[in-house]
Design a protein around this motif. Structure first.
Motif, PDB file in Angstrom:
ATOM      1  N   ASP A 193       0.837  -1.205   0.000  1.00  0.00           N
ATOM      2  CA  ASP A 193       0.000   0.000   0.000  1.00  0.00           C
ATOM      3  C   ASP A 193       0.871   1.255   0.000  1.00  0.00           C
ATOM      4  O   ASP A 193       0.611   2.207  -0.726  1.00  0.00           O
ATOM      5  N   PHE A 194       1.916   1.228   0.823  1.00  0.00           N
ATOM      6  CA  PHE A 194       2.811   2.379   0.912  1.00  0.00           C
ATOM      7  C   PHE A 194       3.507   2.631  -0.416  1.00  0.00           C
ATOM      8  O   PHE A 194       3.589   3.765  -0.892  1.00  0.00           O
ATOM      9  N   MET A 195       4.008   1.566  -1.039  1.00  0.00           N
ATOM     10  CA  MET A 195       4.727   1.719  -2.303  1.00  0.00           C
ATOM     11  C   MET A 195       3.819   2.190  -3.434  1.00  0.00           C
ATOM     12  O   MET A 195       4.293   2.761  -4.418  1.00  0.00           O
ATOM     13  N   CYS A 196       2.525   1.990  -3.302  1.00  0.00           N
ATOM     14  CA  CYS A 196       1.591   2.425  -4.337  1.00  0.00           C
ATOM     15  C   CYS A 196       1.201   3.892  -4.188  1.00  0.00           C
ATOM     16  O   CYS A 196       0.566   4.456  -5.083  1.00  0.00           O
ATOM     17  N   LEU A 197       1.581   4.499  -3.076  1.00  0.00           N
ATOM     18  CA  LEU A 197       1.289   5.923  -2.888  1.00  0.00           C
ATOM     19  C   LEU A 197       2.173   6.762  -3.804  1.00  0.00           C
ATOM     20  O   LEU A 197       3.277   6.355  -4.161  1.00  0.00           O
ATOM     21  N   PRO A 198       1.720   7.962  -4.131  1.00  0.00           N
ATOM     22  CA  PRO A 198       2.582   8.867  -4.903  1.00  0.00           C
ATOM     23  C   PRO A 198       3.859   9.183  -4.111  1.00  0.00           C
ATOM     24  O   PRO A 198       3.850   9.182  -2.875  1.00  0.00           O
ATOM     25  N   LEU A 199       4.927   9.445  -4.820  1.00  0.00           N
ATOM     26  CA  LEU A 199       6.214   9.713  -4.186  1.00  0.00           C
ATOM     27  C   LEU A 199       6.118  10.845  -3.168  1.00  0.00           C
ATOM     28  O   LEU A 199       6.673  10.762  -2.078  1.00  0.00           O
ATOM     29  N   SER A 200       5.393  11.906  -3.488  1.00  0.00           N
ATOM     30  CA  SER A 200       5.277  13.034  -2.564  1.00  0.00           C
ATOM     31  C   SER A 200       4.624  12.613  -1.249  1.00  0.00           C
ATOM     32  O   SER A 200       5.026  13.057  -0.176  1.00  0.00           O
ATOM     33  N   GLU A 201       3.636  11.732  -1.320  1.00  0.00           N
ATOM     34  CA  GLU A 201       2.965  11.255  -0.110  1.00  0.00           C
ATOM     35  C   GLU A 201       3.885  10.346   0.701  1.00  0.00           C
ATOM     36  O   GLU A 201       3.936  10.433   1.928  1.00  0.00           O
ATOM     37  N   ARG A 202       4.655   9.500   0.021  1.00  0.00           N
ATOM     38  CA  ARG A 202       5.612   8.643   0.734  1.00  0.00           C
ATOM     39  C   ARG A 202       6.662   9.498   1.439  1.00  0.00           C
ATOM     40  O   ARG A 202       7.021   9.222   2.586  1.00  0.00           O
ATOM     41  N   ARG A 203       7.129  10.533   0.764  1.00  0.00           N
ATOM     42  CA  ARG A 203       8.128  11.424   1.388  1.00  0.00           C
ATOM     43  C   ARG A 203       7.546  12.132   2.602  1.00  0.00           C
ATOM     44  O   ARG A 203       8.208  12.285   3.624  1.00  0.00           O
ATOM     45  N   ARG A 204       6.287  12.561   2.500  1.00  0.00           N
ATOM     46  CA  ARG A 204       5.637  13.250   3.621  1.00  0.00           C
ATOM     47  C   ARG A 204       5.528  12.309   4.822  1.00  0.00           C
ATOM     48  O   ARG A 204       5.865  12.683   5.949  1.00  0.00           O
ATOM     49  N   ILE A 205       5.098  11.084   4.579  1.00  0.00           N
ATOM     50  CA  ILE A 205       4.961  10.100   5.651  1.00  0.00           C
ATOM     51  C   ILE A 205       6.313   9.802   6.287  1.00  0.00           C
ATOM     52  O   ILE A 205       6.450   9.755   7.520  1.00  0.00           O
ATOM     53  N   MET A 206       7.327   9.607   5.460  1.00  0.00           N
ATOM     54  CA  MET A 206       8.657   9.289   5.990  1.00  0.00           C
ATOM     55  C   MET A 206       9.248  10.456   6.773  1.00  0.00           C
ATOM     56  O   MET A 206       9.905  10.250   7.802  1.00  0.00           O
ATOM     57  N   ALA A 207       9.004  11.682   6.328  1.00  0.00           N
ATOM     58  CA  ALA A 207       9.477  12.854   7.069  1.00  0.00           C
ATOM     59  C   ALA A 207       8.793  12.926   8.428  1.00  0.00           C
ATOM     60  O   ALA A 207       9.436  13.223   9.452  1.00  0.00           O
ATOM     61  N   GLN A 208       7.501  12.631   8.457  1.00  0.00           N
ATOM     62  CA  GLN A 208       6.750  12.634   9.705  1.00  0.00           C
ATOM     63  C   GLN A 208       7.291  11.550  10.651  1.00  0.00           C
ATOM     64  O   GLN A 208       7.471  11.793  11.846  1.00  0.00           O
ATOM     65  N   GLN A 209       7.568  10.374  10.125  1.00  0.00           N
ATOM     66  CA  GLN A 209       8.125   9.302  10.944  1.00  0.00           C
ATOM     67  C   GLN A 209       9.519   9.665  11.456  1.00  0.00           C
ATOM     68  O   GLN A 209       9.867   9.358  12.593  1.00  0.00           O
ATOM     69  N   ALA A 210      10.312  10.314  10.607  1.00  0.00           N
ATOM     70  CA  ALA A 210      11.660  10.724  11.017  1.00  0.00           C
ATOM     71  C   ALA A 210      11.591  11.723  12.161  1.00  0.00           C
ATOM     72  O   ALA A 210      12.378  11.636  13.117  1.00  0.00           O
TER      73      ALA A 210
END
Length: 89
Positions: free
Chosen positions: A46-63
């Protein structure tokens, strides 16, 4: 899901470029994919199917969350991470 259509020949071409050493890993992974009987897609897929911008936003939030966690647990880590690394044998 916004995914490009991938053909069998594209997959075969990609696999033909793998080293012999990696083939068992890929083969076993493909077996797992074809034999799993689950109706729920994996969170990773599911995560890999998200747009790159959304994956980056999620990863920044997790970081950001991990920065806070590491700051809160710094003292505890210093105790077990510091010390002498020589073997006493």
């Amino acid at each position: 899901m916004n995914m490009e259509i991938i053909t069998y020949s594209q997959v075969q071409d990609f696999i033909s470029r793998l080293s012999i050493a990696k083939l068992p890993l890929v083969y076993n992974w493909l077996i797992d994919l074809t034999t799993k009987e689950t109706n729920q897609p994996s969170p990773q897929l599911d995560f890999m199917c998200l747009p790159l911008s959304e994956r980056r936003r999620i990863m920044a939030q997790q970081a950001e969350g991990m920065v806070a966690h590491y700051e809160q647990t710094a003292d505890g880590r210093e105790v077990w991470q510091s010390g002498d690394f020589k073997n006493e044998d």
